[in-house]
Design an enzyme around this catalytic site. Structure first.
Site, PDB file in Angstrom:
ATOM      1  N   LYS A 197       2.431  -5.380   9.024  1.00  0.00           N
ATOM      2  CA  LYS A 197       3.586  -6.009   9.661  1.00  0.00           C
ATOM      3  C   LYS A 197       3.585  -5.638  11.142  1.00  0.00           C
ATOM      4  O   LYS A 197       3.459  -4.455  11.487  1.00  0.00           O
ATOM      5  CB  LYS A 197       4.872  -5.528   8.986  1.00  0.00           C
ATOM      6  CG  LYS A 197       6.145  -6.151   9.538  1.00  0.00           C
ATOM      7  CD  LYS A 197       7.369  -5.560   8.818  1.00  0.00           C
ATOM      8  CE  LYS A 197       8.668  -6.182   9.304  1.00  0.00           C
ATOM      9  NZ  LYS A 197       9.848  -5.543   8.682  1.00  0.00           N
TER      10      LYS A 197
ATOM     11  N   SER B   3      12.133  -9.112   6.110  1.00  0.00           N
ATOM     12  CA  SER B   3      11.452  -9.432   7.358  1.00  0.00           C
ATOM     13  C   SER B   3       9.938  -9.265   7.285  1.00  0.00           C
ATOM     14  O   SER B   3       9.220  -9.644   8.200  1.00  0.00           O
ATOM     15  CB  SER B   3      12.009  -8.565   8.483  1.00  0.00           C
ATOM     16  OG  SER B   3      11.857  -7.182   8.189  1.00  0.00           O
TER      17      SER B   3
ATOM     18  N   SER C  27      13.561  -5.881   3.026  1.00  0.00           N
ATOM     19  CA  SER C  27      12.553  -6.516   3.872  1.00  0.00           C
ATOM     20  C   SER C  27      11.151  -6.491   3.291  1.00  0.00           C
ATOM     21  O   SER C  27      10.289  -7.252   3.720  1.00  0.00           O
ATOM     22  CB  SER C  27      12.538  -5.853   5.258  1.00  0.00           C
ATOM     23  OG  SER C  27      13.765  -6.054   5.914  1.00  0.00           O
TER      24      SER C  27
END
Length: 500
Positions: A87, A161, A185
């Site tokens: 990420k 996310s 997330s």
């Protein structure tokens, strides 16, 4: 290599990669080339999943070096030659960290985050950086890349996310991935893309060199994979004390000897599992058909737990759960301090403070959701109420588990199906619908998500195993046993392109 034509590498596991290397069927270079071809065919073209922000220009060179080491002395570590995506809020030497935002376009921090350095030392190849909710939060939209698509329905969101990691892992653009969770997330994109994901107990994995870390404590780095064993192998490497992230002092003496060595198919036999059915997700709509579609899958999953010998207590009630969860609030100072702490370790940060970033002309180009989050003014009284609610809910949770003698609590990973991208970008901005955040609200409880089937609309759903603080190994064991018994993971169909 003809095996590639047979789909040999699609859905391959860490163990499968190493077995193929030992058999002389696979090299690290061939594996990297395979993933790069899939990214070109399906992420950048075809359905344009849009899960990868940047590719490591040195990935093939790193693979060649690992292949040479393998020929000389065998595997260099438990992740030898394993290509993974990170990420894009974690620092890796030689690669940009952008947070998916124009604020950090071209940002080269020139350091390895503590936990990511451990992955590299174990032999991993950081293939690239994945998309995310801009500036590390919200659904997977960002001013640098646009929106990431769900691999099972291209009109729907991948979740956030850590949506880029979730989509990339599910689409077989890498072997495994790393996400970061502060509000479902990791778990939401894992469930919505049909993979396994884990938010470890806070304090097991360092966030130094990760945007959104210390002095904030609720954000955790965690593994994402197509199977639970790969989650556990990753966690074995990720954990460890780091003086630059003081929260890891709390987990330093709670680390299991191994998270991957004790996975057994019979772990659910006799395990006492509490089933949480009370709707408690963000903006959830229990009367909607969308909610009911997930509920149908969840009920079947509960039956599957019983079939595996679990002693199921259904339902359980956690006193004042919804009321206490509604007290979630942000600190008036923590976000600013966390930003300053992160950029202080960067070689050339574009801004030294959030205030400096917000008054810049560049901030006008930041996505609506990220602007709204940054512009909201936290209330210290509300934050105080949240801290009290967090303590109360932790006690309530423990009392329920103690009085009912529970080994784990199981709940839906998300109470709704993946939302439409268009609905997240336009009023009323439907985002994170049905996301359950008991674990991140409480900070110090682990959660593991595993696929539990598909809705009548053909969309994936996930089951969450939630446990007591630092009971991560047990949650992995239960998730592994459920996964092995049910085999709900399904590789998505991305289109007609043929990748050689």
């Amino acid at each position: 290599m003809t095996d590639l034509d047979d789909g040999f590498l699609v859905e391959i596991t860490i163990d499968g990669v190493h077995e193929a290397m030992r058999a002389g069927r696979l090299t690290a270079r061939q594996l990297v080339e395979f993933y790069l071809a899939r990214i070109a065919a399906y992420d950048k073209a075809g359905p344009s999943i849009n899960s990868i922000i940047s590719i490591n220009a040195s990935a093939l060179d790193e693979a060649d070096a690992l292949d040479a080491k393998y020929q000389a002395s065998g595997l260099t570590g438990p992740l030898h030659g394993i290509p993974m995506v990170i990420k894009d809020q974690g620092d890796v030497i030689g690669q940009p960290t952008t947070m998916g935002s124009v604020l950090f376009a071209g940002h080269q921090p020139n350091r390895d985050a503590f936990a990511l350095a451990k992955l590299k030392a174990a032999g991993a190849i950081i293939l690239g950086k994945s998309t995310l909710g801009e500036l590390g939060a919200g659904d997977t939209h960002g001013s640098l890349f646009g929106s990431t698509r769900n691999v099972f329905d291209f009109e729907r969101t991948a979740g956030g996310s850590s949506g880029g990691s979730g989509a990339a892992v599910s689409a077989n653009f890498c072997t495994v991935g790393i996400g970061q969770e502060g509000f479902s997330s990791i778990r939401r994109p894992a469930a919505w893309n049909g993979i396994a994901g884990m938010r470890p107990t806070a304090g097991l994995v360092s966030r130094d060199g990760i945007y959104g870390g210390w002095p904030s404590i609720n954000g955790s780095l965690g593994p994402m994979a197509r199977n639970v064993r790969d989650l556990a192998i990753l966690l074995d490497t990720l954990v460890g004390y780091d003086a630059n992230d003081p929260i890891t002092a709390l987990g330093a003496h709670r680390i299991a000897d191994s998270y991957s060595a004790d996975l057994t198919v019979g772990a659910l036999q006799g395990a006492r599992i509490g089933i949480l059915r009370e709707p408690c997700g963000y903006a959830t709509e229990p009367d909607s058909d969308d909610f009911k579609a997930i509920d149908e899958v969840f009920s079947r999953a509960v039956d599957e737990l019983k079939q595996q010998g679990a002693d199921v207590v259904d339902p359980i009630v956690i006193p004042d759960l919804v009321e206490l969860l509604s007290k979630r609030a942000r600190s008036a100072t923590e976000d600013d301090e966390s930003f300053a702490h992160y950029v202080s370790g960067s070689a050339a940060p574009p801004f030294r403070s959030r205030r400096e970033a917000m008054v810049s002309e560049v901030f006008k180009g930041v996505s609506r959701g990220a602007q709204a989050r940054w512009s909201a003014k936290p209330n210290q009284d509300s934050y105080h109420d949240y801290i009290k609610a967090r303590d109360t809910l932790m006690l309530n949770l423990h009392q329920v588990m103690a009085s009912l003698r529970l080994d784990a609590i199981v709940h839906k990973a998300v109470e709704h199906q993946p939302t439409l991208i268009a609905d997240g970008l336009n009023p009323p901005f439907r985002d994170q619908t049905g996301a359950i955040h008991i674990n991140t609200f409480l900070v110090f409880v682990p959660s593991v998500v595993v696929p539990c089937g598909f809705t009548r609309n053909g969309l994936p759903a996930g089951l969450t195993f939630l446990g007591r603080p630092y009971d991560d190994a047990a949650m992995l064991r239960y998730a592994y046993a459920y996964e092995q018994a049910t085999r709900h993971r399904r590789s998505p169909s991305l289109g007609p392109q043929h990748v050689q």
